[in-house]
Motif scaffolding. Structure first.
Motif, PDB file in Angstrom:
ATOM      1  N   GLU A  61      -4.885  -1.545  -9.258  1.00 47.16           N
ATOM      2  CA  GLU A  61      -3.664  -2.085  -8.673  1.00 47.16           C
ATOM      3  C   GLU A  61      -3.242  -1.185  -7.518  1.00 47.16           C
ATOM      4  O   GLU A  61      -3.157   0.035  -7.679  1.00 47.16           O
ATOM      5  N   ASN A  62      -3.013  -1.784  -6.388  1.00 44.56           N
ATOM      6  CA  ASN A  62      -2.603  -1.008  -5.219  1.00 44.56           C
ATOM      7  C   ASN A  62      -1.674  -1.850  -4.359  1.00 44.56           C
ATOM      8  O   ASN A  62      -2.058  -2.920  -3.878  1.00 44.56           O
ATOM      9  N   ASN A  63      -0.456  -1.380  -4.199  1.00 36.18           N
ATOM     10  CA  ASN A  63       0.517  -2.055  -3.344  1.00 36.18           C
ATOM     11  C   ASN A  63       0.735  -1.216  -2.093  1.00 36.18           C
ATOM     12  O   ASN A  63       0.940   0.002  -2.176  1.00 36.18           O
ATOM     13  N   SER A  64       0.688  -1.856  -0.952  1.00 36.04           N
ATOM     14  CA  SER A  64       0.841  -1.137   0.307  1.00 36.04           C
ATOM     15  C   SER A  64       1.674  -1.965   1.273  1.00 36.04           C
ATOM     16  O   SER A  64       1.490  -3.178   1.387  1.00 36.04           O
ATOM     17  N   GLU A  65       2.591  -1.294   1.955  1.00 32.29           N
ATOM     18  CA  GLU A  65       3.403  -1.931   2.989  1.00 32.29           C
ATOM     19  C   GLU A  65       3.457  -1.011   4.193  1.00 32.29           C
ATOM     20  O   GLU A  65       3.413   0.212   4.057  1.00 32.29           O
ATOM     21  N   GLY A  66       3.535  -1.600   5.375  1.00 36.38           N
ATOM     22  CA  GLY A  66       3.607  -0.768   6.565  1.00 36.38           C
ATOM     23  C   GLY A  66       3.461  -1.575   7.834  1.00 36.38           C
ATOM     24  O   GLY A  66       3.832  -2.750   7.885  1.00 36.38           O
ATOM     25  N   GLU A  67       2.889  -0.940   8.860  1.00 34.20           N
ATOM     26  CA  GLU A  67       2.720  -1.580  10.160  1.00 34.20           C
ATOM     27  C   GLU A  67       1.241  -1.840  10.432  1.00 34.20           C
ATOM     28  O   GLU A  67       0.372  -1.129   9.926  1.00 34.20           O
ATOM     29  N   TRP A  68       0.982  -2.870  11.231  1.00 35.68           N
ATOM     30  CA  TRP A  68      -0.398  -3.210  11.565  1.00 35.68           C
ATOM     31  C   TRP A  68      -0.506  -3.562  13.041  1.00 35.68           C
ATOM     32  O   TRP A  68       0.461  -3.957  13.686  1.00 35.68           O
ATOM     33  N   LEU A  69      -1.723  -3.386  13.561  1.00 29.30           N
ATOM     34  CA  LEU A  69      -2.005  -3.794  14.933  1.00 29.30           C
ATOM     35  C   LEU A  69      -3.488  -4.091  15.057  1.00 29.30           C
ATOM     36  O   LEU A  69      -4.296  -3.663  14.228  1.00 29.30           O
TER      37      LEU A  69
END
Length: 231
Positions: free
Chosen positions: A162-170
């Motif tokens: 289980e891995n939850n990740s949030e952030g910015e992308w480009l």
């Protein structure tokens, strides 16, 4: 005397009638200036070079979707020519319907390669306007065996990842590479966009994260190839 009066009246009336007829013959009606209506846009299919005033009838083919990179604000009829950037296509919510994974577990007393495949492995969402993402990986590994010195072979049952990740992308490299930076850890993951349509995507890359395995906290770099389906 009366005859002279009658004669004078008759002559006067004749002169008046003759004068009126002459005026009628000399009358020239004023010309009516009619404005020629039609399409005055040179790019239109029905452009009328004789039109003096546009009547809104122009037919212009082109892309009418504002989200497309070749959007034509003058297009009146969409001709199916719209082209979209990878960023605009990625925008939205995706299901990870299939995932192939490979990694190496390297701890003090054993080293083991781990690989397999999982289905319905989580979700991935992109917000193109805010350049943010949210990923939720949730799947179970396939069972595997490890060889421990002085102990022997040991069968390891499947365990959840289980891995939850949030952030910015480009997107970089002509929108062929996706960079995702976790807002909590600052860790950057790089993915290659193998295939991308409005409905499906195939993306591969290396994802670093920490996983609990048999009561041990292990740092993993897991190679994954995902098939995504847009919700």
């Amino acid at each position: 005397m009366k005859k002279n009066i009658y004669l004078t009246l008759i002559i006067s009336m004749g002169i008046m009638i003759s004068s009126c007829n002459k005026d009628d013959d000399d009358y020239i009606p004023e010309p009516i200036n009619e404005v020629i209506l039609g399409c005055t846009n040179l790019e239109a299919l029905n452009y009328n070079p004789n039109a003096e005033e546009d009547d809104g009838s122009c037919i212009i083919l082109g892309c009418s979707d504002e989200n497309a990179i070749n959007y034509n604000p003058e297009a009146t009829n969409d001709d199916g020519s719209c082209e979209y950037s990878n960023a605009s296509i990625l925008n939205g919510n995706w299901d990870i319907i299939s995932l192939e994974y490979a990694t190496e577990i390297d701890v003090e007393f054993f080293q083991q390669d781990l690989a397999g495949e999982a289905y319905n492995a989580g979700t991935w969402s992109f917000d193109a306007e805010a350049s943010t993402y949210s990923m939720n990986l949730d799947f179970e590994t396939e069972p595997f065996s490890i060889s421990i010195p002085l102990v022997g072979d040991y069968d390891v049952p499947s365990f959840p990842i289980e891995n939850n990740s949030e952030g910015e992308w480009l997107l970089v490299d002509n929108e062929s590479t996706l960079l995702a930076t976790d807002s909590t850890t600052g860790t950057e993951a790089s993915y290659v966009i193998i295939s991308l349509t409005n409905e499906t995507a195939i993306i591969s890359g290396v994802m670093p994260f920490t996983q609990d395995v048999a009561g041990m906290s292990i740092d993993l770099d897991i190679e994954i190839e995902m098939i995504l389906e847009k919700k």
